[in-house]
Design an enzyme around this catalytic site. Structure first.
Site, PDB file in Angstrom:
ATOM      1  N   LYS A  34     -11.021  -2.696  -3.811  1.00  0.00           N
ATOM      2  CA  LYS A  34     -10.112  -1.925  -3.773  1.00  0.00           C
ATOM      3  C   LYS A  34      -8.680  -2.820  -3.317  1.00  0.00           C
ATOM      4  CE  LYS A  34     -10.985  -0.075   0.949  1.00  0.00           C
ATOM      5  NZ  LYS A  34     -11.831   0.877   1.787  1.00  0.00           N
ATOM      6  N   TYR A 253      18.163 -15.172  12.226  1.00  0.00           N
ATOM      7  CA  TYR A 253      19.135 -13.914  12.328  1.00  0.00           C
ATOM      8  C   TYR A 253      19.016 -13.423  13.735  1.00  0.00           C
ATOM      9  CZ  TYR A 253      19.322 -13.326   7.455  1.00  0.00           C
ATOM     10  OH  TYR A 253      19.569 -13.339   6.000  1.00  0.00           O
TER      11      TYR A 253
HETATM   12  C1  LIG Z   1     -12.957   0.049   2.267  1.00  0.00           C
HETATM   13  C2  LIG Z   1     -14.145   0.799   2.459  1.00  0.00           C
HETATM   14  C3  LIG Z   1     -15.356  -0.034   2.679  1.00  0.00           C
HETATM   15  C4  LIG Z   1     -15.216  -1.533   3.140  1.00  0.00           C
HETATM   16  O1  LIG Z   1     -14.871  -1.534   4.276  1.00  0.00           O
HETATM   17  P1  LIG Z   1     -14.693  -3.063   5.183  1.00  0.00           P
HETATM   18  O2  LIG Z   1     -14.395  -2.648   6.333  1.00  0.00           O
HETATM   19  O3  LIG Z   1     -13.753  -3.782   4.667  1.00  0.00           O
HETATM   20  O4  LIG Z   1     -16.046  -3.496   4.970  1.00  0.00           O
HETATM   21  C5  LIG Z   1     -16.637   0.434   2.684  1.00  0.00           C
HETATM   22  N1  LIG Z   1     -16.845   1.947   2.209  1.00  0.00           N
HETATM   23  C6  LIG Z   1     -15.591   2.488   2.196  1.00  0.00           C
HETATM   24  C7  LIG Z   1     -15.925   4.284   1.961  1.00  0.00           C
HETATM   25  C8  LIG Z   1     -14.327   2.050   2.224  1.00  0.00           C
HETATM   26  O5  LIG Z   1     -13.189   2.851   1.766  1.00  0.00           O
END
Ligand SMILES: *Cc1c(COP(=O)(O)O)cnc(C)c1O
Length: 356
Positions: A34, A253
């Site tokens: 994702k 800055y």
């Molecule tokens: C993002 C996600 C993962 C992966 O999590 P990590 O901590 O990056 O391994 C697994 N299951 C779900 C439902 C997620 O949303």
């Protein structure tokens, strides 16, 4: 010649990190890609992870992007669908759906074509999922829906697995098992990266590695290398100026950093406009010619300033590593009071991605 600021993505390290997950557990591997593959480029990541058994994404658009790029593996929408129209895309692009809420049961009940669903239980994270009380009703409603593929898959998500001392994780696992007892034959999934690397009790039919695939530790302390993981992204820039400043000179800055002595100060061509965290404080390390030098002054949109006192032989044009090979992103995250996930996802479109 294009700008030196770039992210190199070592695709073979993605495959290596997936193998680390495989050698840790026999479970089927749903690679989580994702948020544009945690900032690495979702299509390139999916192609490199061709050994994964399935992919997990957050949004419908991500799923469609993968299908249109020719990715044919199973793809799960981790938040499921939100409206009638989404179901048409689920069918057209052959996507699997998490079902975490009654409104999604109602949508799926109207499905005119087969759908694969993962019913999500809330075992303690209190974000998505059916509570143990409502889980059975949702299960029964879905299993009596003609178009739902049986057996329904079952999942939950761990809230505190990144803390190896938290008692919550075992409570969540036990609760999941308790409510799954009537469904011994259904495929199940609990573990994210922290579950895979820290909680063997969480292994079921499927695991869902995310951050570990990118070489980063999911735990509050430590680095990916502790588990044999290799960083996938290395973020580079270059020095575009070196200035000899005098004691008392204020930098950047707000003039918040004042030189305590005469010193050489380097300017590197990267800033928060590229995704380098603006909150990185004085002392955050940056790698130049293999040596860690401290950030000084405020991070600006396109530049950062560095104390080069300990690198007398540095020249304009020298390469600078912000994180990755030789400088774990976890270290930068600790300094900037965030997590590696956020830094990787936050690299902006201005940064050229080079796939190796
Ligand atoms: C993002 C996600 C993962 C992966 O999590 P990590 O901590 O990056 O391994 C697994 N299951 C779900 C439902 C997620 O949303």
């Amino acid at each position: 010649m294009s700008r030196a600021t770039r992210a190199e993505i070592r695709l073979q390290n993605l495959q290596h990190n997936l193998q680390v997950s495989r050698s840790t557990t026999q479970a089927m591997q749903m690679a989580i890609i994702k948020a544009n593959g945690y900032g690495h480029g979702i299509v390139e990541v999916a192609r490199a992870l061709r050994d994964a058994d399935a992919f997990g994404v957050a949004t419908l658009d991500e799923g469609i992007t993968l299908r249109e790029a020719g990715i044919y593996k199973p793809i799960l929408l981790l938040e499921g669908i939100q409206r009638d129209a989404d179901l048409l895309f689920v069918h057209a692009y052959d996507l699997q759906c998490v079902v975490h809420h009654q409104h999604q049961v109602d949508l799926i009940e109207k499905s005119s074509k087969p759908v694969t669903v993962w019913l999500k239980m809330d075992t303690g994270m209190h974000r998505l999922g059916f509570t143990p009380k409502t889980f059975n009703d949702a299960y029964n409603a879905l299993s009596s829906t003609l178009q739902v593929q049986l057996p329904i898959r079952l999942m939950t998500h761990l809230a505190c697995a990144d803390d190896k001392h938290s008692a919550i994780t075992m409570q969540q696992i036990d609760l999941f098992d308790e409510y799954c007892e009537p469904y011994p034959a259904n495929e199940k999934s609990i573990a994210n990266s922290a579950g895979i690397l820290g909680w063997p009790q969480s292994y079921r039919d499927w695991v869902r590695p995310g951050i570990m695939l990118y070489g980063v530790s999911p735990f509050v302390t430590g680095i990916g290398e502790d588990f044999g993981l290799k960083p996938v992204m290395t973020l580079y820039s270059e020095l575009i100026a070196i200035n000899q400043l005098k004691k008392g000179d204020a930098i950047g800055y707000g003039g918040s950093y004042v030189c305590e002595r005469d010193m050489p100060v380097g300017v590197a061509a990267i800033g928060y406009g590229d995704g380098y965290p603006r909150h990185a404080p004085v002392g955050t390390p940056v790698l130049i010619n293999g040596k860690r030098v401290p950030l000084i002054g405020r991070v600006s949109m396109d530049m950062i300033t560095l104390d080069l006192s300990d690198c007398p032989n540095t020249n304009v044009g020298d390469e600078v590593v912000l994180w990755g090979e030789g400088l774990p992103v976890e270290i930068i995250a600790q300094h900037a009071d965030t997590i590696g996930y956020e830094l990787l996802c936050g690299v902006t479109r201005r940064v050229r991605m080079e796939y190796l």
